[in-house]
Design a protein around this motif. Structure first.
Motif, short mmCIF file in Angstrom:
data_model
loop_
_atom_site.label_atom_id
_atom_site.label_comp_id
_atom_site.label_asym_id
_atom_site.label_seq_id
_atom_site.Cartn_x
_atom_site.Cartn_y
_atom_site.Cartn_z
N UNK A 175 62.65 61.46 34.84
CA UNK A 175 62.08 60.65 33.80
C UNK A 175 60.84 61.19 33.24
N UNK A 176 60.94 60.98 31.95
CA UNK A 176 60.16 61.58 30.89
C UNK A 176 58.91 60.69 30.23
N UNK A 177 58.88 59.46 31.16
CA UNK A 177 57.99 58.61 30.73
C UNK A 177 57.06 58.05 31.83
N UNK A 178 55.93 57.92 31.51
CA UNK A 178 54.92 57.81 32.61
C UNK A 178 55.28 56.17 33.40
N UNK A 179 55.46 55.12 32.63
CA UNK A 179 55.99 54.05 33.15
C UNK A 179 57.22 54.01 33.93
N UNK A 180 58.14 54.61 33.10
CA UNK A 180 59.54 54.74 33.73
C UNK A 180 59.44 55.41 35.11
N UNK A 181 58.62 56.44 35.12
CA UNK A 181 58.54 57.04 36.52
C UNK A 181 57.84 56.18 37.44
N UNK A 182 57.12 55.39 37.08
CA UNK A 182 56.29 54.50 37.98
C UNK A 182 57.38 53.36 38.51
N UNK A 183 58.17 52.95 37.52
CA UNK A 183 59.09 52.11 37.99
C UNK A 183 60.18 52.72 39.13
N UNK B 146 38.44 59.62 36.62
CA UNK B 146 39.04 58.42 37.15
C UNK B 146 40.23 58.65 37.18
N UNK B 147 41.09 58.66 35.97
CA UNK B 147 42.41 58.49 36.03
C UNK B 147 43.16 59.44 36.99
N UNK B 148 42.37 60.93 37.05
CA UNK B 148 43.24 61.72 37.97
C UNK B 148 43.08 61.43 39.50
N UNK B 149 41.76 60.83 39.62
CA UNK B 149 41.80 60.57 41.19
C UNK B 149 42.81 59.33 41.44
N UNK B 150 42.78 58.24 40.56
CA UNK B 150 43.99 57.52 40.57
C UNK B 150 45.30 57.70 40.87
N UNK B 151 45.66 58.81 39.99
CA UNK B 151 47.04 59.40 40.09
C UNK B 151 47.23 60.26 41.34
N UNK C 180 50.24 51.49 42.83
CA UNK C 180 49.36 50.63 41.87
C UNK C 180 48.22 51.62 41.04
N UNK C 181 47.53 52.32 42.23
CA UNK C 181 46.51 53.29 41.73
C UNK C 181 46.91 54.25 40.99
N UNK C 182 48.00 54.74 41.16
CA UNK C 182 48.66 55.70 40.13
C UNK C 182 49.13 55.19 38.88
N UNK C 183 49.54 53.73 38.92
CA UNK C 183 49.66 53.21 37.59
C UNK C 183 48.73 52.93 36.82
N UNK C 184 47.26 52.72 37.40
CA UNK C 184 46.18 52.64 36.58
C UNK C 184 45.87 53.97 35.88
N UNK C 185 46.12 55.07 36.63
CA UNK C 185 45.88 56.24 36.24
C UNK C 185 46.84 56.47 35.15
#
Lengths: 144, 933
Positions: free
Chosen positions: B113-121, B192-197, B159-164
């Motif tokens: 997947x080439x989409x962060x949200x899609x990847x999250x799903x 913050x974003x990186x730590x979350x991811x 979830x943390x990753x999603x925030x990132x």
């Protein structure tokens, strides 16, 4: 222009109804519901104009009272009847089973409150303690 | 979705068929090898939620391509292996097949997947599927627990990753991975974003501090473990690291966090693996250790390391899957995985042992395997990388030594002939069973031999980094280099370690409680505690408490708005006619006394009085329909109350504490005042003319009636009425089930059935009334019989005249119901049955059917639902007949109201009579008898 008699009637009916609604006896709660129902009906009525019966031919449109709130109230009256019947049956059933018609506190909620007072967690420890690490994953056979 | 059916049909052999799917994916990926070699990308995109700019966009470059190969290839092989692993009749095999394919599919989606949200799903989908796979055997507590732990830990990270992701995506204005990486934010926001991811990536890959879930996931069947550890799930984390490192390696916490956590994981995992006696657990800790290493290498961010990382990832996938499958075979054929129960297996199963040896060779990094090639590259990368990476070399060499140690121990434990132990029995191993692990091990070997080829394929990924002066290439032989020397050190130290562990038999399994595992338990326990405290505070379980809260909220908010949204209008009239004042006075007095009455009957009668008062108000107001209905309803209500109250105690139970009583009254008064003020303000607030000024004309032209209220009910606002009669039906059913409830249960136990209504039996008019012993008012009975038909006729008149005059279905039905009530009150249930020889439920059902049917017919006639059609007939003799279809709707209403009243009479009347006669009293007799005495 509001009718002050209506306003007072609304206040008293709803006030008395709410007082009864907060009781524990189901019969009282029911009477409270009926009183509140009547109060709300008058409240809706107060929104419409005062006048003659809304029957075309007998009265002119200008003379008529507002028919819309009336139709709504009519629906409300009959539904109140249905609810009254249901609550009465509930009260009777409660009396039949428990010997009174008091609304009891929810047993499950009570249990949780007791747990909270004792500062305990629930007894079902599925999530708390790991089982002994017996990683027995041998395939199972169906009992046939 | 087809998989369960296939399995039911074919048994475990169906898994072969299922394996076709990942195998096809594998072939598809292979066909792109050329494009990947030249550094190309395959991308596709489909619109998903265009309103949100969401697309299903996929993009496959070199690194994802390697993952696709691993995911699909290993997936297919594991499925084939499973066909042998599971026996006929394994419970839940169909589900296993479906979930496994779903899992492989989610993993595939994740890597392309080439989409962060899609990847999250997809990321969360793999969590869910792994939950189902780990919990393959829901009957085992360990299995459920492990599945839950894996789910909680990985979704927490997710979830943390999603925030990132959202932080990155919102900054960049797009969620396309290939575009986001061009718009990297800076400063603390990025940190913050990186730590979350990283939280997401590390938790998924079981890197410290999230390592604890992976060993527990061993509760899963071995093929699942093989797949989870080798190709899927845990690889998602390192994949993400590998994908993002080219972008973020130079940004502050990325490399440091990965290195620290990775090092701890690498060493700790290896050390723990060395101490296991269960082969599968040994491999599990080995996986943790290896993942730590791969994270370090992939997270470093220089070219050689990237090349090494990709090779390590592929190598690990191949040998770890192979080894797990070998353990599965050992377990299946000998029934144990304990190294101190196994002996002499190598001599009798040379093929199996050979497969394991090849795989372990790749794991410890012996030439000419892929593992060796990758490890050389890794050591070279860190040797060349400057001071920081050189320091990391200590960790890497020490970890490699540990890997060698437990690798040797694994071979010894599984296959060696141990002098102190008897040879363990072993069932023969089929060729098909061994094929998958053998193929995987050979792939690891082959990739090592073809190192130059592998280099060509992986180079496009490594080329995302600047090449430096001399680009490193994967190869078997680089000459005598420092890396080779380090490899030798690691190998020899590891071998020494292994010999030490062999000598001391005391190195039995130590039950290790990882500290982070303890944290997990405490966190869960704490969550549980706070949930209970919160629930205990807010959910008191007391109805008055809840109602009180709601009402106080009403007073505070509505009242507050009233106070602050002034100025208030002061226009008002006292009354329209003085009659209103009189009626109002009656209502007020009755309501207040009803509220303080202590006897049920008193309260009930006073309520009735106030109800009649309201009816008076209606008449005065110019609402005859309302008044009629209100009078009738009040009467029916009183009848109902009497029927029930004859059984309940005459007095209300003791009043509670004075304080609580005062509180109730206070709330009551407050709500009353607010409601009254609301009414006042609302009426003054009217700005537009009422829509109902149009109603009179509409009523005549479209509804064909003169009584505007009735036409409103059956035509203009017929949907309201439809809903209302449905409510009545439900209420009636509820009443019947509450009262008849226990008896139905008794019938099933063979109890006595109450006499059914005597349908069809001819009862002579004015015959001697049948008495049931309690009612002897013969004159009353005869009179009611005489009146009954007249009242029923009147009710029908009301029904039909309602369209033009006060009346209608409600009023008519209530009148008919009252007629029934009178019959019942005079003569008991025998009279009631004689008057209405029909089941109340049938009446209700017919009524609803008629009402709904009217709506349906008008729809069929081409109008909207419940639209009226006006029909004119010329009938001889009778003359002009004017008929509106909505009359049928009103008939439905009529029937339902009659049915409701009949139902009430049957339940609250006749059935309660029966309870009384059969001595069906509650155990604690209430005060009724005492009152009477």
């Amino acid at each position: 222009m509001p009718n002050l008699v209506y306003v007072i009637v609304i206040g008293v009916l709803i006030g008395a109804g709410v007082t009864l609604l907060l009781e524990r006896t189901l019969t009282r709660v029911l009477i409270g519901v009926i009183l509140i129902g009547n109060g709300v009906n008058v409240l809706i009525l107060n929104g419409g104009t005062f006048g003659a019966a809304p029957i075309v031919g007998e009265n002119t449109t200008e003379e008529m009272s507002d028919p819309l709130p009336q139709a709504m109230i009519l629906t409300a009256i009959v539904i109140t009847l249905g609810i009254t019947a249901f609550l009465l049956a509930l009260a009777y059933r409660s009396w039949q089973l428990l010997g009174h018609d008091e609304v009891q506190d929810d047993a499950e909620d009570r249990r949780i409150i007791e747990l909270a007072e004792r500062d305990e967690s629930h007894q079902d420890d599925e999530a708390d303690e790991p089982p002994d690490p017996v990683y027995d994953d041998t395939p199972r056979k169906a009992d046939r | 979705m087809v998989a369960p059916a296939l399995v039911r049909w074919l048994g475990p052999k169906a898994l072969y068929a299922v394996a076709v799917l990942p195998a096809a994916t594998f072939a598809w990926a292979l066909s792109h090898a050329g494009a990947m070699r030249s550094g190309g990308a395959v991308s596709e995109s489909y619109p998903w939620v265009p309103q949100l700019g969401q697309e299903l966009s996929f993009r496959m470059t070199t690194f994802p391509w390697v993952m696709v190969l691993l995911v699909s290839g290993i997936g297919a092989l594991v499925l084939i292996y499973s066909a042998h692993y599971f026996s006929e009749g394994e419970i839940g095999l169909g589900r296993f097949a479906a979930v496994f394919v779903g899992f492989a599919g989610a993993m595939f989606g994740l890597v392309v997947s080439d989409d962060l949200l899609l990847l999250y799903v997809f990321w969360e989908l793999t969590s869910v599927f792994s939950y189902l796979l780990i919990g393959h055997d829901p009957a085992k507590r360990a299995s459920r627990w492990a599945a839950m732990q894996a789910l909680l830990v990985t979704t927490f990270g997710g979830l943390a990753m999603l925030v990132g992701f959202i932080m990155l995506g919102e900054h960049a204005g797009t969620y396309r991975i290939s575009e986001v990486i061009d718009q990297v934010p800076g400063g603390a926001y990025l940190v913050v974003a990186l730590v979350m991811i990283l939280l997401g990536a590390l938790s998924k890959s079981a890197v410290f501090p999230f390592s604890f879930w992976l060993p527990n996931a061993m509760a899963a069947p071995t093929p699942v473990s093989a797949y989870l550890h080798a190709a899927a799930m845990v690889k998602a984390g390192v994949f993400l690291i590998g994908m993002l490192t080219p972008v973020f390696a130079s940004d502050l916490p990325w490399q440091q966090v990965i290195w620290v956590c990775g090092s701890i994981t690498f060493l700790f995992g290896g050390w723990t693996a060395l101490r296991q006696t269960d082969l599968k657990l040994m491999l599990a800790y080995g996986t943790i250790s290896q993942l730590g290493m791969i994270s370090i290498v992939l997270g470093s961010g220089f070219r050689t390391a990237a090349l090494a990382g990709a090779a390590l990832l592929a190598g690990h996938a191949l040998f770890k899957a192979s080894l797990f499958l070998v353990v599965g075979i050992v377990d299946k054929s000998t029934g144990t995985r304990e190294i101190y129960s196994l002996s002499g297996l190598g001599a009798r199963r040379p093929a199996l042992a050979a497969v394991a040896i090849v795989a372990v060779a790749s794991m410890v990094g012996l030439p000419p395997t892929l593992g060796f090639v990758a490890k050389e590259a890794m050591l070279e990368a860190f040797w060349d990388g400057g001071a920081g990476p050189r320091a990391m070399l200590i960790v890497l060499v020490a970890g490699s030594a540990l890997t060698v140690g437990y690798g040797m121990r694994f071979l010894w434990g599984a296959f060696a002939t141990k002098p102190d132990y008897d040879d363990s029995p072993a069932e023969p191993v089929g060729f098909g069973f061994l094929a998958s692990p053998a193929l995987l091990a050979l792939a690891g070997l082959g990739a090592g031999l073809l190192a130059a080829e592998a280099d060509g394929l992986l180079a496009p990924y490594a080329d995302l980094y600047p090449a430096g002066e001399h680009a490193y290439h994967l190869a078997l032989w680089h000459g005598i280099t420092p890396a080779l020397g380090l490899s030798v050190i690691a190998l020899s130290t590891g071998f020494a370690l292994y010999l030490t562990t062999r000598r001391t038999n005391a190195w039995r399994a130590v039950k290790l409680r990882l500290t982070s595992g303890v944290v997990y338990r405490h966190a869960l326990g704490g969550l549980d505690r706070s949930a209970i405290e919160l629930t205990g505070r807010t959910q008191r379980g007391s109805l008055p408490f809840y109602l009180g809260v709601i009402l106080v909220t009403l007073v505070v908010f509505a009242g507050g708005l009233l106070v602050f949204n002034g100025p208030w209008p002061f226009q008002a009239r006292l009354f329209d006619t003085p009659l209103q004042l009189a009626a109002g006075g009656v209502i007020v007095a009755a309501a207040i006394t009803a509220a303080i009455a202590r006897r049920r009957l008193t309260a009930m009668i006073l309520t009735g009085v106030s109800g009649y008062g309201v009816a008076l108000l209606f008449i005065i107001h110019g609402a005859p329909d309302l008044a009629l209905t209100q009078f009738l309803v009040e009467t029916v209500t009183i009848v109902m109350f009497v029927l029930v109250l004859r059984r309940l105690p005459a007095r209300f139970s003791e009043r509670p504490l004075k304080k609580i009583r005062r509180l109730r009254v206070t709330i009551g008064i407050a709500v009353g005042v607010v409601a009254a003020c609301m009414s006042w303000v609302a009426v003054n607030g009217r700005q537009a003319e009422s829509i109902s000024t149009l109603f009179p004309d509409l009523a005549v032209s479209y509804g064909g009636g003169h009584n505007v209220v009735n036409v409103t009910l059956v035509d203009i606002r017929a949907w309201d009425t439809m809903g209302e009669i449905a409510v009545l039906l439900v209420a009636a059913t509820g009443v019947a089930s509450l009262i008849f409830g226990r008896d139905r249960a008794m019938h099933r136990r063979g109890g006595s059935r109450p006499a059914p209504p005597k349908t069809g039996e001819h009862v002579r008019w004015l015959a001697r009334p049948e008495t049931d012993g309690t009612h002897q008012a013969i004159i009353l009975q005869v009179v009611t019989r005489l009146l009954f038909h007249t009242i029923i006729l009147f009710s029908i008149y009301l029904l039909f005249s309602g369209h033009n005059d006060p009346g209608g279905g409600f009023a008519g039905g209530l009148v008919a119901g009252l007629a029934l009530a009178v019959r019942y009150l005079a003569g008991g249930r025998a009279e009631l049955n004689a008057a209405a020889p029909i089941d109340a439920g049938r009446l209700l059902g017919t009524g609803l059917l008629v009402a709904v049917g009217t709506g349906a017919v008008s729809m069929l006639l081409g109008g909207t639902v419940l639209q009226s059609a006006i029909l004119h007939f010329e009938l001889p003799l009778i003359g002009d007949l004017h008929f509106v279809t909505s009359a049928f709707f009103d008939i439905g209403v009529y029937l339902i109201v009659v049915g409701l009243v009949l139902d009430i009479l049957r339940s609250l009347g006749a059935e309660i009579d029966r309870h009384r006669e059969s001595g069906d009293e509650p155990e604690t007799q209430p005060t009724l008898a005492k009152e009477a005495a």
